[in-house]
Write a protein that holds these residues in place. Structure first.
Motif, short mmCIF file in Angstrom:
data_model
loop_
_atom_site.label_atom_id
_atom_site.label_comp_id
_atom_site.label_asym_id
_atom_site.label_seq_id
_atom_site.Cartn_x
_atom_site.Cartn_y
_atom_site.Cartn_z
N ASP A 39 0.86 -1.19 0.00
CA ASP A 39 0.00 0.00 0.00
C ASP A 39 0.90 1.24 0.00
OD1 ASP A 39 -1.89 1.96 0.27
OD2 ASP A 39 -2.50 1.40 2.32
N PHE A 40 1.01 1.88 -1.16
CA PHE A 40 1.87 3.06 -1.28
C PHE A 40 1.13 4.37 -1.05
CE2 PHE A 40 4.10 -0.08 -4.06
CZ PHE A 40 5.30 -0.12 -3.38
N SER A 41 -0.09 4.31 -0.59
CA SER A 41 -0.86 5.54 -0.38
C SER A 41 -0.16 6.44 0.64
CB SER A 41 -2.27 5.21 0.12
OG SER A 41 -2.24 4.46 1.32
N GLY A 42 -0.08 7.73 0.31
CA GLY A 42 0.59 8.68 1.19
C GLY A 42 2.09 8.70 1.03
N ARG A 43 2.61 7.90 0.10
CA ARG A 43 4.06 7.84 -0.13
C ARG A 43 4.31 8.25 -1.58
NH1 ARG A 43 2.41 3.62 3.05
NH2 ARG A 43 3.42 3.50 5.10
N ALA A 44 4.49 9.53 -1.79
CA ALA A 44 4.57 10.07 -3.15
C ALA A 44 5.93 9.88 -3.79
CB ALA A 44 4.21 11.56 -3.14
N SER A 45 6.99 9.97 -3.01
CA SER A 45 8.34 9.92 -3.57
C SER A 45 8.84 8.49 -3.67
CB SER A 45 9.31 10.74 -2.73
OG SER A 45 9.59 10.09 -1.50
N ASP A 46 9.75 8.25 -4.61
CA ASP A 46 10.36 6.93 -4.74
C ASP A 46 11.14 6.56 -3.48
OD1 ASP A 46 9.29 6.54 -7.22
OD2 ASP A 46 11.13 7.02 -8.33
N TYR A 87 9.47 2.29 2.69
CA TYR A 87 8.30 1.49 3.08
C TYR A 87 8.51 0.03 2.74
CZ TYR A 87 3.66 -0.59 2.36
OH TYR A 87 2.59 -1.42 2.36
N LEU A 88 9.02 -0.26 1.54
CA LEU A 88 9.30 -1.64 1.14
C LEU A 88 10.34 -2.27 2.07
CD1 LEU A 88 9.43 -1.20 -2.75
CD2 LEU A 88 7.69 -2.45 -1.45
N MET A 89 11.34 -1.50 2.45
CA MET A 89 12.37 -2.00 3.37
C MET A 89 11.75 -2.37 4.72
SD MET A 89 15.88 -0.16 4.74
CE MET A 89 15.01 1.22 5.53
N HIS A 90 10.90 -1.50 5.26
CA HIS A 90 10.26 -1.78 6.55
C HIS A 90 9.39 -3.04 6.48
CE1 HIS A 90 11.92 1.83 8.01
NE2 HIS A 90 10.94 2.67 7.75
N ARG A 91 8.64 -3.17 5.40
CA ARG A 91 7.79 -4.35 5.25
C ARG A 91 8.64 -5.62 5.18
NH1 ARG A 91 2.59 -4.39 3.18
NH2 ARG A 91 2.92 -6.64 3.43
N LEU A 92 9.70 -5.58 4.40
CA LEU A 92 10.57 -6.75 4.28
C LEU A 92 11.18 -7.12 5.62
CD1 LEU A 92 12.07 -8.89 2.64
CD2 LEU A 92 13.78 -7.15 2.05
N TYR A 93 11.62 -6.12 6.37
CA TYR A 93 12.22 -6.37 7.67
C TYR A 93 11.23 -7.06 8.62
CZ TYR A 93 14.77 -5.49 12.03
OH TYR A 93 15.43 -5.63 13.22
N ASP A 94 9.96 -6.68 8.53
CA ASP A 94 8.93 -7.28 9.38
C ASP A 94 8.56 -8.69 8.94
OD1 ASP A 94 8.76 -5.00 10.95
OD2 ASP A 94 7.06 -4.15 9.84
N ASP A 95 8.67 -8.97 7.64
CA ASP A 95 8.14 -10.21 7.09
C ASP A 95 9.19 -11.25 6.73
OD1 ASP A 95 5.63 -9.05 7.30
OD2 ASP A 95 5.67 -8.25 5.25
#
Length: 261
Positions: free
Chosen positions: A121-128, A134-142
């Motif tokens: 879910d990239f909502s609210g995350r406009a910049s690359d 965000y992808l890094m945080h998700r990967l770290y959690d999963d």
């Protein structure tokens, strides 16, 4: 900003003597806006004639050939690097950018990674940059850090299905996810403050600048990492590659020490 002293040693032992060994070593701190090499010492045994070069990714390397029989090959480099001089570095070689936009080698996603990415879910995350973090945080959690489960040839998809791996796997998976998001990303080989082995992380390109993210430690890279090389995946910046004549089995040991001075 920190001044880091590093010591990298690699020893390859053979169970019987070999000869006519051709090698390539990529273990030299890069010099860019983020880090500056102040001091470098290199030792290769057995002694042999060697040369220097730069590959298509901008990585420095030494190449050479050991002709006489030997049962041990060792490489040792040490020196001092100033790191954290800037938050990012310029994407100087625009011609290479296409290589970092699309799946390659060990970063090619399969059904598992594509399904995982579809749930982002990239909502609210406009910049690359924000998307990559965000992808890094998700990967770290999963994903879980566990040694001895994966190997140097494990793909991002294979590691993801296992749900565990080491820094190389974290870097390959994040690289794959960023590329699926349309963000140019490249694999980085290097060293981290501490004692143990080499390390790996990711750089993403946005606004004509490369920014470094360490998914294993879930952080933006600042001044505790020494960058050695970059590539599309780990195979482009392996520290050691070689071709030898003989049927010897080999055992490799690596020790890395990085500390602040």
């Amino acid at each position: 900003m920190k001044r880091l002293k590093f010591d990298y040693s690699m020893v390859i032992s053979y169970d019987t003597a070999i000869e006519n060994c051709h090698y390539t070593i990529k273990c030299f701190p890069a010099e860019n806006e983020r880090q500056r090499l102040e001091e470098l010492h290199i030792s290769i045994r057995p002694r042999n004639s060697s040369g220097n070069g730069i590959d298509s990714f901008g990585n420095r390397y030494i190449y050479g050939t050991v002709l006489r029989p030997h049962d041990t090959f060792s490489f040792h480099t040490s020196g001092i690097v100033t790191v954290g001089m800037a938050e990012s570095e310029a994407a100087a070689n625009e011609g290479m950018m296409g290589a970092y936009r699309y799946p390659f080698g060990l970063t090619v996603p399969g059904d598992g990674l594509r399904y995982y990415f579809a749930g982002m879910d990239f909502s609210g995350r406009a910049s690359d940059f924000d998307k990559a973090v965000y992808l890094m945080h998700r990967l770290y959690d999963d994903f879980s850090y566990v040694k001895g489960i994966t190997g140097v040839n494990t793909t991002a998809e294979e590691a993801w299905k296992l749900g565990k791996g080491v820094c190389q796997d974290y870097a390959h998976i994040l690289t794959a996810l960023c590329r699926m998001a349309g963000i140019p990303a490249r694999y980085v080989a290097g060293m981290l403050i501490g004692e143990g082995f080499s390390h790996a992380w990711v750089e993403i390109c946005t606004g004509g600048r490369w920014y470094a993210l360490d998914p294993t430690n879930n952080c933006v890279v600042t001044d505790s990492h020494i960058k050695l090389g970059v590539g599309r995946d780990a195979s482009d910046c392996m520290v050691n590659r070689g071709v030898l004549h003989g049927n010897a089995r080999q055992k490799q040991s690596v020790k890395v020490i990085v500390k602040e001075v």
